[in-house]
Write a protein that holds these residues in place. Sequence first.
Motif, mmCIF file in Angstrom:
data_model
loop_
_atom_site.group_PDB
_atom_site.id
_atom_site.type_symbol
_atom_site.label_atom_id
_atom_site.label_comp_id
_atom_site.label_asym_id
_atom_site.label_seq_id
_atom_site.Cartn_x
_atom_site.Cartn_y
_atom_site.Cartn_z
ATOM 1 N N ASP A 1 -12.745 -0.043 -4.331
ATOM 2 C CA ASP A 1 -12.164 -1.178 -3.611
ATOM 3 C C ASP A 1 -10.669 -1.025 -3.343
ATOM 4 O OD1 ASP A 1 -14.590 -2.558 -3.520
ATOM 5 O OD2 ASP A 1 -14.255 -3.452 -5.501
ATOM 6 N N SER A 2 -10.069 0.034 -3.890
ATOM 7 C CA SER A 2 -8.612 0.168 -3.798
ATOM 8 C C SER A 2 -8.145 1.352 -2.952
ATOM 9 C CB SER A 2 -8.018 0.308 -5.205
ATOM 10 O OG SER A 2 -8.310 -0.832 -5.981
ATOM 11 N N ILE A 8 -8.764 3.498 0.523
ATOM 12 C CA ILE A 8 -9.383 3.346 1.846
ATOM 13 C C ILE A 8 -9.303 4.668 2.617
ATOM 14 C CG2 ILE A 8 -9.249 2.126 4.061
ATOM 15 C CD1 ILE A 8 -7.880 -0.176 2.486
ATOM 16 N N LYS A 36 -3.171 -0.921 -2.428
ATOM 17 C CA LYS A 36 -4.139 -0.046 -1.784
ATOM 18 C C LYS A 36 -3.531 1.342 -1.589
ATOM 19 C CE LYS A 36 -7.045 -3.485 -1.100
ATOM 20 N NZ LYS A 36 -8.253 -3.621 -1.937
ATOM 21 N N SER A 93 0.817 -1.214 0.000
ATOM 22 C CA SER A 93 0.000 0.000 0.000
ATOM 23 C C SER A 93 0.853 1.267 0.000
ATOM 24 C CB SER A 93 -0.928 0.013 1.217
ATOM 25 O OG SER A 93 -0.169 0.092 2.420
#
Length: 211
Positions: A84-85, A87, A60, A28
């Motif tokens: 979905d990627s 946050i 992410k 991420s």
Amino acid sequence: KANKCFVANNTFHVVGASPCYENPIKNSFINVGSLDSRKENNVTIRAFKRILLRTNLDLKLVLIGDGKERKMLENLVIEEGLFDSVIFTGHIDNTKKLVKYYRESIASISFGQAGLAVLQSMAYGVPFVTKENAVSGGEKHNIIHRENGIFCKDNMESLEEVMFELVRDNNCTYARELGKNAFNYYKDKASVENMANGFIKAQEYLKNRNG
């Protein structure tokens, strides 16, 4: 005169500072702090999308914090098909929770602003990426280009290339090397003890001069 000049390098104490560059999982990118326009997180989100398309990796982008730009950024994420990627965690001040995100982070990215988040990232052994002319109170001068972090140019394409460079090796070897250097830099040159020593030296100078 040099003997009258003392530096107390701006920093702050990071509870739970640890060598996160050693963590086996790196998947991420992270941004920590208030969500405001100075950070230009919209540029980071668009560059991140290009990286996903370019690499097909399961990465992410984690935005930790709150602010007036959050709704706009959330809408941008939906528009770009990144639900979905990307946050949004909201504000986190619990260091035990925060360190979990740093452990899996390849790099901290704040395209438009480089404040105390630079020092926090270094204390966790995660390199910091920002643009050369980022807004800063001087904290960005702790970044040594391609040694403990990276400066990119003032455009999305440059940021994309830096992000790609950090993920193109499956083990994120280059990012880990930068993170290790960042962690050691914080310990050796940017700790609270170093900052305090700047004041102590000034006091000792006055004491000796007036003694």
